[in-house]
Scaffold this motif. Structure first.
Motif, mmCIF file in Angstrom:
data_model
loop_
_atom_site.group_PDB
_atom_site.id
_atom_site.type_symbol
_atom_site.label_atom_id
_atom_site.label_comp_id
_atom_site.label_asym_id
_atom_site.label_seq_id
_atom_site.Cartn_x
_atom_site.Cartn_y
_atom_site.Cartn_z
ATOM 1 N N ASN A 200 7.258 -3.356 -7.375
ATOM 2 C CA ASN A 200 8.245 -2.326 -7.743
ATOM 3 C C ASN A 200 7.765 -0.897 -7.508
ATOM 4 N N VAL A 201 6.546 -0.732 -7.002
ATOM 5 C CA VAL A 201 5.990 0.614 -6.883
ATOM 6 C C VAL A 201 6.641 1.428 -5.774
ATOM 7 N N ALA A 202 7.151 0.769 -4.723
ATOM 8 C CA ALA A 202 7.597 1.506 -3.532
ATOM 9 C C ALA A 202 8.676 2.548 -3.822
ATOM 10 N N PRO A 203 9.748 2.227 -4.572
ATOM 11 C CA PRO A 203 10.774 3.253 -4.800
ATOM 12 C C PRO A 203 10.264 4.465 -5.569
ATOM 13 N N ILE A 204 9.301 4.248 -6.461
ATOM 14 C CA ILE A 204 8.738 5.369 -7.213
ATOM 15 C C ILE A 204 7.792 6.172 -6.315
ATOM 16 N N ALA A 205 6.966 5.469 -5.555
ATOM 17 C CA ALA A 205 6.038 6.149 -4.655
ATOM 18 C C ALA A 205 6.770 6.962 -3.593
ATOM 19 N N ARG A 236 -2.936 0.910 -3.257
ATOM 20 C CA ARG A 236 -2.954 2.117 -2.424
ATOM 21 C C ARG A 236 -2.157 1.893 -1.137
ATOM 22 N N ALA A 237 -2.312 0.721 -0.529
ATOM 23 C CA ALA A 237 -1.568 0.426 0.695
ATOM 24 C C ALA A 237 -0.073 0.397 0.438
ATOM 25 N N CYS A 238 0.347 -0.163 -0.693
ATOM 26 C CA CYS A 238 1.773 -0.186 -1.039
ATOM 27 C C CYS A 238 2.303 1.233 -1.221
ATOM 28 N N MET A 239 1.539 2.064 -1.888
ATOM 29 C CA MET A 239 1.944 3.446 -2.127
ATOM 30 C C MET A 239 2.050 4.224 -0.821
ATOM 31 N N ALA A 241 2.429 3.068 2.228
ATOM 32 C CA ALA A 241 3.516 2.564 3.070
ATOM 33 C C ALA A 241 4.860 3.129 2.612
ATOM 34 N N ALA A 242 5.044 3.204 1.285
ATOM 35 C CA ALA A 242 6.312 3.744 0.769
ATOM 36 C C ALA A 242 6.464 5.203 1.121
#
Length: 245
Positions: A200-205, A236-239, A241-242
């Motif tokens: 769920n981190v992508a929309p916030i990041a 970190r990679a998820c953040m 990428a977003a």
């Protein structure tokens, strides 16, 4: 680049379950630093259920990264912060019976007291952050009393995502986005955190005004299976990428 603050509270939770020295929160902080964390967050609760006073002493003495000390707005906690003078102090609401922080501060309803409370911290050189929801009244009040930072509470968004309540989740995300824009326009630095995971981190990041995410419980849980370094690297990679999309 979007910063990642790693909260090490729940390393101390596991340690305290046995009353032994292990696992060591300081070791976790140093591993997080090696893995690319930008800061360390520790919440010194009034009941000392996880992080303790000795942990703060060691973190202040041994960290090269900035320490973000989360705490309630009490005289005891103010005195501790003034003694140590960490890089940042994040004021959070706190109830003894809660499992985790359940919501944001009511800055608008407690403006005078909080203004008086944070003034000495600002004078001591601490960056003062207020943990709030995205209600415009709370954001306006945070700016009015002189906070440098607001950390937007993402817990409701994460819960709605987990429950599959798509429409409500999207509405909450829109509120967070509007709150982040408003805070930035008022000159506040914008952070976010609570309940964030790989999923769920992508929309916030992706919110452009947000410059830091503070994540703890999920990363410490993942570390049981993968190790703390790989868990942080994947987050970190998820953040990143977003932020690039």
């Amino acid at each position: 680049m979007l910063r990642l603050g790693v909260n090490i509270d729940h390393v101390a939770t596991v340690r305290n379950a046995r009353g032994s020295p292990w696992p060591d929160p300081m070791r976790a902080a140093l591993l997080a630093e090696e893995a690319g964390a930008d800061g360390i967050t520790a919440h010194l609760r009034e009941d000392r259920r996880h992080i303790g006073d000795a942990d703060i002493e060691r973190l202040m003495a041994g960290l090269r990264l900035p320490l973000n000390l989360e705490m309630a707005a009490t005289a005891e906690m103010q005195a501790i912060a003034l003694r140590h003078r960490p890089h940042a102090v994040c004021i959070v609401p706190e109830k003894r019976e809660e499992r985790t922080t359940e919501g944001g501060l009511d800055v608008a309803g407690d403006r005078a007291r909080l203004a008086d409370f944070i003034a000495p911290l600002r004078q001591a050189g601490c960056r003062v952050s207020l943990f709030i929801g995205h209600d415009p009244r709370q954001i306006e009040a945070a700016a009015a009393i002189g906070a440098a930072v607001v950390e937007l509470h993402t817990g409701a968004f994460c819960d709605l995502d987990t429950e599959g309540r798509t429409a409500d989740r999207d509405a909450e995300l829109a509120g967070l986005a509007q709150g982040a824009r408003m805070a930035a326009e008022l000159g506040l630095e914008v952070h976010a955190g609570h309940g964030l995971t790989y999923d769920n981190v992508a929309p916030i990041a992706a919110l452009p005004q947000v410059v830091e995410l503070n994540i703890g419980h999920f990363l410490i849980g993942e570390a049981i299976f993968t190790g703390l370094g790989p868990a942080i690297a994947r987050m970190r990679a998820c953040m990143d990428a977003a932020r690039q999309t």
